[in-house]
Write an enzyme that holds these catalytic residues in place. Sequence first.
Site, short mmCIF file in Angstrom:
data_model
loop_
_atom_site.label_atom_id
_atom_site.label_comp_id
_atom_site.label_asym_id
_atom_site.label_seq_id
_atom_site.Cartn_x
_atom_site.Cartn_y
_atom_site.Cartn_z
N TYR A 169 0.84 -1.21 0.00
CA TYR A 169 0.00 0.00 0.00
C TYR A 169 0.87 1.25 0.00
CZ TYR A 169 -3.56 3.38 1.40
OH TYR A 169 -4.40 4.47 1.46
N LYS A 173 1.00 4.28 -2.78
CA LYS A 173 0.73 5.70 -2.50
C LYS A 173 1.97 6.57 -2.73
CE LYS A 173 -3.71 5.54 -1.66
NZ LYS A 173 -4.68 6.25 -2.50
N1 LIG Z 1 -9.57 5.77 5.16
C1 LIG Z 1 -8.33 6.11 5.37
O1 LIG Z 1 -7.80 6.04 6.50
C2 LIG Z 1 -7.50 6.65 4.23
C3 LIG Z 1 -6.31 7.31 4.54
C4 LIG Z 1 -5.52 7.79 3.51
C5 LIG Z 1 -5.93 7.63 2.19
N2 LIG Z 1 -7.10 6.97 1.92
C6 LIG Z 1 -7.47 6.81 0.50
O2 LIG Z 1 -8.73 7.37 0.29
C7 LIG Z 1 -9.35 6.74 -0.84
C8 LIG Z 1 -10.80 6.39 -0.49
O3 LIG Z 1 -10.80 5.45 0.58
P1 LIG Z 1 -11.95 5.39 1.68
O4 LIG Z 1 -11.29 5.62 2.99
O5 LIG Z 1 -13.09 6.23 1.30
O6 LIG Z 1 -12.29 3.83 1.61
P2 LIG Z 1 -13.65 3.05 1.25
O7 LIG Z 1 -14.75 3.52 2.13
O8 LIG Z 1 -13.26 1.61 1.29
O9 LIG Z 1 -13.95 3.50 -0.24
C9 LIG Z 1 -13.16 3.07 -1.33
C10 LIG Z 1 -13.91 3.33 -2.62
O10 LIG Z 1 -13.09 2.91 -3.73
C11 LIG Z 1 -13.89 2.12 -4.60
N3 LIG Z 1 -13.02 1.22 -5.35
C12 LIG Z 1 -12.13 0.33 -4.86
N4 LIG Z 1 -11.53 -0.33 -5.86
C13 LIG Z 1 -12.07 0.15 -7.01
C14 LIG Z 1 -11.87 -0.14 -8.39
N5 LIG Z 1 -10.99 -1.06 -8.79
N6 LIG Z 1 -12.59 0.55 -9.30
C15 LIG Z 1 -13.48 1.48 -8.93
N7 LIG Z 1 -13.71 1.80 -7.64
C16 LIG Z 1 -13.01 1.13 -6.70
C17 LIG Z 1 -14.90 1.44 -3.70
O11 LIG Z 1 -16.10 1.13 -4.40
P3 LIG Z 1 -16.49 -0.28 -5.03
O12 LIG Z 1 -16.08 -1.34 -4.04
O13 LIG Z 1 -17.97 -0.14 -5.21
O14 LIG Z 1 -15.75 -0.34 -6.32
C18 LIG Z 1 -15.21 2.56 -2.71
O15 LIG Z 1 -16.20 3.43 -3.25
C19 LIG Z 1 -8.46 5.55 -1.20
O16 LIG Z 1 -7.64 5.90 -2.29
C20 LIG Z 1 -7.61 5.37 0.05
O17 LIG Z 1 -6.37 4.77 -0.24
C21 LIG Z 1 -7.90 6.49 2.90
#
Ligand SMILES: NC(=O)c1ccc[n+]([C@@H]2O[C@H](COP(=O)([O-])OP(=O)(O)OC[C@H]3O[C@@H](n4cnc5c(N)ncnc54)[C@H](OP(=O)(O)O)[C@@H]3O)[C@@H](O)[C@H]2O)c1
Length: 270
Positions: A169, A173
Amino acid sequence: MAVFNSSRLVGKNVLITGASGGIGAATAILFAKAGSNLILLARRTDALKAVVDAVTSAHQESQVQGGGKFVAVQLDVSDKAQVAALWDKVPKELRNIDVLVNNAGFVLGMERVGDIADADIESMFATNVLGLISITQLLMRDFKARRSGHVINIGSIAGREPYAGGSIYCATKHAVNAFNGSLMRELVDTPIRVTEIQPGMVETEFSVVRFRGDKAAASKVYDGLQPLTAEDIAEEIVWAAARPPHVNIAELFVLPVNQATPTLNYRGGK
Ligand SMILES: NC(=O)c1ccc[n+]([C@@H]2O[C@H](COP(=O)([O-])OP(=O)(O)OC[C@H]3O[C@@H](n4cnc5c(N)ncnc54)[C@H](OP(=O)(O)O)[C@@H]3O)[C@@H](O)[C@H]2O)c1
């Protein structure tokens, strides 16, 4: 949402990947309130449908004139054929994208190098890096032809500082950070903007996905501290998009107040 003037977003076409939940869905709702049109991409159609209902209500309640055109497209960003066929599923009047939010991404597991399943390595890179690049390539041709557009990449604290148990991961990133930086440098002689938002801990489905559906393990991640919410990051994304055209928010590193690094935090109580 009244803390800044978002009138610049009225009628803008905003494409969000990973819009079916978490940060992507929260961002869609704020753009809808600001009067933007939305193209929402994700793999789960039922979840996407619920987000379309939510953005429709948010737009109606905001009473903002303009915007309000919403389309959901079932699309896996890691599938190159699906990305190439995107425009077939988007009405003509929404194809000129003003803002691309590259948000789709995930982490799987905490395994150490040597024990990580090949399928996990490949799927994280396929979505977090290759998928983000495919969508950006597709839209960049139009952005350059029209000499306008804004790419907002969702990076992570994991793209600034690696941690044990997060090698793949963190590598994905860091790749997003390098891609973002190169793109910004390439576009320095254009009005096209490039932004990377780097969140720390945000409580979404992110940890549930990491722990393969184990909700108890996921909620332990946030034990004793107040994490960011999806709405906190959505506000930063929409704020960056609403800056005047001559202002580019290059990077925004956003943490819960009791988190300092991926592993240094204070859990004295919520
Ligand atoms: N939460 C944290 O602590 C955190 C911290 C730093 C960065 N981030 C980043 O923030 C972003 C959003 O994460 P989140 O926290 O909102 O997590 P989340 O609630 O798990 O949402 C992830 C989203 O990405 C979609 N997704 C995953 N794989 C996909 C694919 N191959 N094609 C299209 N859509 C896809 C999922 O939808 P489907 O399953 O319906 O496709 C879901 O809508 C990510 O890039 C993550 O790395 C998160």
